[in-house]
Design a protein around this motif. Structure first.
Motif, PDB file in Angstrom:
ATOM      1  N   GLY A   1       0.874  -1.242   0.055  1.00 58.69           N
ATOM      2  CA  GLY A   1       0.000   0.006   0.028  1.00 58.69           C
ATOM      3  C   GLY A   1       0.748   1.217   0.119  1.00 58.69           C
ATOM      4  N   GLU A   2       0.219   2.283   0.260  1.00 58.94           N
ATOM      5  CA  GLU A   2       0.919   3.358   0.449  1.00 58.94           C
ATOM      6  C   GLU A   2       0.281   4.551   1.408  1.00 58.94           C
ATOM      7  N   VAL A   3       0.984   5.626   1.973  1.00 62.23           N
ATOM      8  CA  VAL A   3       0.667   6.661   2.530  1.00 62.23           C
ATOM      9  C   VAL A   3       0.317   7.691   1.724  1.00 62.23           C
ATOM     10  N   LEU A   4      -0.748   8.397   1.765  1.00 51.71           N
ATOM     11  CA  LEU A   4      -0.880   9.702   1.034  1.00 51.71           C
ATOM     12  C   LEU A   4      -1.091  10.938   1.885  1.00 51.71           C
ATOM     13  N   LEU A   5      -0.334  11.879   1.979  1.00 51.65           N
ATOM     14  CA  LEU A   5      -0.390  13.116   2.662  1.00 51.65           C
ATOM     15  C   LEU A   5      -1.041  14.250   2.243  1.00 51.65           C
ATOM     16  N   VAL A   6      -2.038  14.613   2.848  1.00 53.64           N
ATOM     17  CA  VAL A   6      -2.670  16.206   2.497  1.00 53.64           C
ATOM     18  C   VAL A   6      -1.904  17.449   3.435  1.00 53.64           C
ATOM     19  N   ILE A   7      -1.194  17.982   2.688  1.00 48.54           N
ATOM     20  CA  ILE A   7      -0.509  19.163   3.434  1.00 48.54           C
ATOM     21  C   ILE A   7      -0.699  20.671   2.592  1.00 48.54           C
ATOM     22  N   PRO A   8      -1.671  21.305   3.005  1.00 52.70           N
ATOM     23  CA  PRO A   8      -1.832  22.637   2.286  1.00 52.70           C
ATOM     24  C   PRO A   8      -0.837  23.855   2.997  1.00 52.70           C
ATOM     25  N   ASP A   9      -0.509  23.559   4.061  1.00 50.58           N
ATOM     26  CA  ASP A   9       0.346  24.389   4.866  1.00 50.58           C
ATOM     27  C   ASP A   9       1.798  24.473   4.280  1.00 50.58           C
ATOM     28  N   THR A  10       2.191  25.581   3.804  1.00 47.71           N
ATOM     29  CA  THR A  10       3.595  25.751   3.321  1.00 47.71           C
ATOM     30  C   THR A  10       4.809  25.423   4.401  1.00 47.71           C
ATOM     31  N   ALA A  11       4.391  25.962   5.502  1.00 51.42           N
ATOM     32  CA  ALA A  11       5.346  25.634   6.631  1.00 51.42           C
ATOM     33  C   ALA A  11       5.598  24.367   6.834  1.00 51.42           C
ATOM     34  N   VAL A  12       4.561  23.408   6.822  1.00 51.04           N
ATOM     35  CA  VAL A  12       4.680  21.957   7.118  1.00 51.04           C
ATOM     36  C   VAL A  12       5.116  21.389   5.803  1.00 51.04           C
ATOM     37  N   LEU A  13       4.920  21.877   4.700  1.00 54.60           N
ATOM     38  CA  LEU A  13       5.442  21.222   3.546  1.00 54.60           C
ATOM     39  C   LEU A  13       7.183  21.527   3.452  1.00 54.60           C
ATOM     40  N   ARG A  14       7.481  22.718   4.173  1.00 54.03           N
ATOM     41  CA  ARG A  14       8.750  22.995   3.832  1.00 54.03           C
ATOM     42  C   ARG A  14       9.499  22.037   4.662  1.00 54.03           C
ATOM     43  N   VAL A  15       9.071  21.580   5.786  1.00 49.08           N
ATOM     44  CA  VAL A  15       9.874  20.890   6.728  1.00 49.08           C
ATOM     45  C   VAL A  15       9.842  19.441   5.942  1.00 49.08           C
ATOM     46  N   LEU A  16       9.007  18.908   5.264  1.00 49.46           N
ATOM     47  CA  LEU A  16       8.908  17.967   4.628  1.00 49.46           C
ATOM     48  C   LEU A  16      10.108  17.932   3.253  1.00 49.46           C
ATOM     49  N   ALA A  17      10.242  19.306   2.739  1.00 47.71           N
ATOM     50  CA  ALA A  17      10.974  19.223   1.754  1.00 47.71           C
ATOM     51  C   ALA A  17      12.597  19.373   2.171  1.00 47.71           C
ATOM     52  N   VAL A  18      12.878  19.803   3.382  1.00 48.31           N
ATOM     53  CA  VAL A  18      14.145  19.983   3.774  1.00 48.31           C
ATOM     54  C   VAL A  18      14.676  18.487   4.170  1.00 48.31           C
ATOM     55  N   THR A  19      13.733  17.857   4.596  1.00 44.43           N
ATOM     56  CA  THR A  19      13.914  16.374   5.135  1.00 44.43           C
ATOM     57  C   THR A  19      14.094  15.480   3.900  1.00 44.43           C
ATOM     58  N   GLY A  20      13.430  15.785   2.912  1.00 51.67           N
ATOM     59  CA  GLY A  20      13.477  15.141   1.571  1.00 51.67           C
ATOM     60  C   GLY A  20      12.259  14.096   1.789  1.00 51.67           C
ATOM     61  N   MET A  21      11.335  14.228   2.669  1.00 48.40           N
ATOM     62  CA  MET A  21      10.155  13.495   2.839  1.00 48.40           C
ATOM     63  C   MET A  21       9.162  13.716   1.695  1.00 48.40           C
ATOM     64  N   ASP A  22       9.267  15.054   1.154  1.00 49.14           N
ATOM     65  CA  ASP A  22       8.291  15.381   0.176  1.00 49.14           C
ATOM     66  C   ASP A  22       8.570  14.510  -0.941  1.00 49.14           C
ATOM     67  N   GLN A  23       9.593  13.774  -1.291  1.00 52.57           N
ATOM     68  CA  GLN A  23       9.753  13.153  -2.380  1.00 52.57           C
ATOM     69  C   GLN A  23       9.626  11.597  -1.993  1.00 52.57           C
ATOM     70  N   LEU A  24       9.718  11.321  -0.915  1.00 52.61           N
ATOM     71  CA  LEU A  24       9.412   9.997  -0.337  1.00 52.61           C
ATOM     72  C   LEU A  24       7.892   9.431  -0.350  1.00 52.61           C
ATOM     73  N   ILE A  25       7.234  10.236   0.365  1.00 50.19           N
ATOM     74  CA  ILE A  25       5.654  10.087   0.658  1.00 50.19           C
ATOM     75  C   ILE A  25       4.950  11.145  -0.339  1.00 50.19           C
TER      76      ILE A  25
END
Length: 155
Positions: free
Chosen positions: A76-100
């Motif tokens: 399966g997979e996890v799908l995230l809903v992230i409209p907030d740019t500050a939270v998305l930025r944390v995922l981008a800095v850690t590379g998680m935005d490309q993982l999940i």
């Protein structure tokens, strides 16, 4: 501090976990339990709605990565809903935005969720009790869903 629980509801046949406004060490265990419960109900695939989330620390990121790895192991997979740019930025800095995979809205995420085979998840489109983490981890998904490469609706 007592463990906080988070709603896990069905949207059609896809479980959706509603994450809190702040995900930190005090809420990560409750989130982890909700993610395990959602995985058990959704044939391994589920959505984490972080629309209300304005802060996510490393304990929250760890919970999301663990859920992602567990979901992938079950097909399966996890799908995230992230409209907030500050939270998305944390995922981008850690590379998680490309993982999940992540999306700007719940509708976008649900459109990407594979259909759950009939007879696997309950028919009710309402909240359900969470099984114990041990019982949920013992759940073995029999998915024929093929993994898609990680994708992001935001680049």
């Amino acid at each position: 501090m007592p463990e906080v629980g988070f709603p896990v509801e069905m949207a059609g046949r896809v479980p959706v976990v509603t994450a809190p406004e702040e995900i930190d060490i005090t809420s990560a265990d409750g989130l982890r339990a909700a993610l395990v419960a959602a995985a058990a109900r959704g044939h391994g695939t589920f959505v984490v709605d972080m629309s209300l989330t304005r802060f996510c620390d490393s304990s929250g990121l760890h919970a999301l990565v663990a859920a992602h790895q567990r979901a992938q192991a079950e097909g399966g997979e996890v799908l995230l809903v992230i409209p907030d740019t500050a939270v998305l930025r944390v995922l981008a800095v850690t590379g998680m935005d490309q993982l999940i995979p992540n999306f700007a809205s719940l509708d976008e995420a649900l459109a990407q969720a594979p259909a759950v085979p009939l007879g696997h998840a309950g028919a009710a489109d309402s909240a359900f009790p969470s099984p114990s983490p041990e019982a949920a981890l013992a759940h073995a998904s029999l998915s024929d869903h093929h993994l898609r490469p990680a994708r992001s609706s935001r680049h």
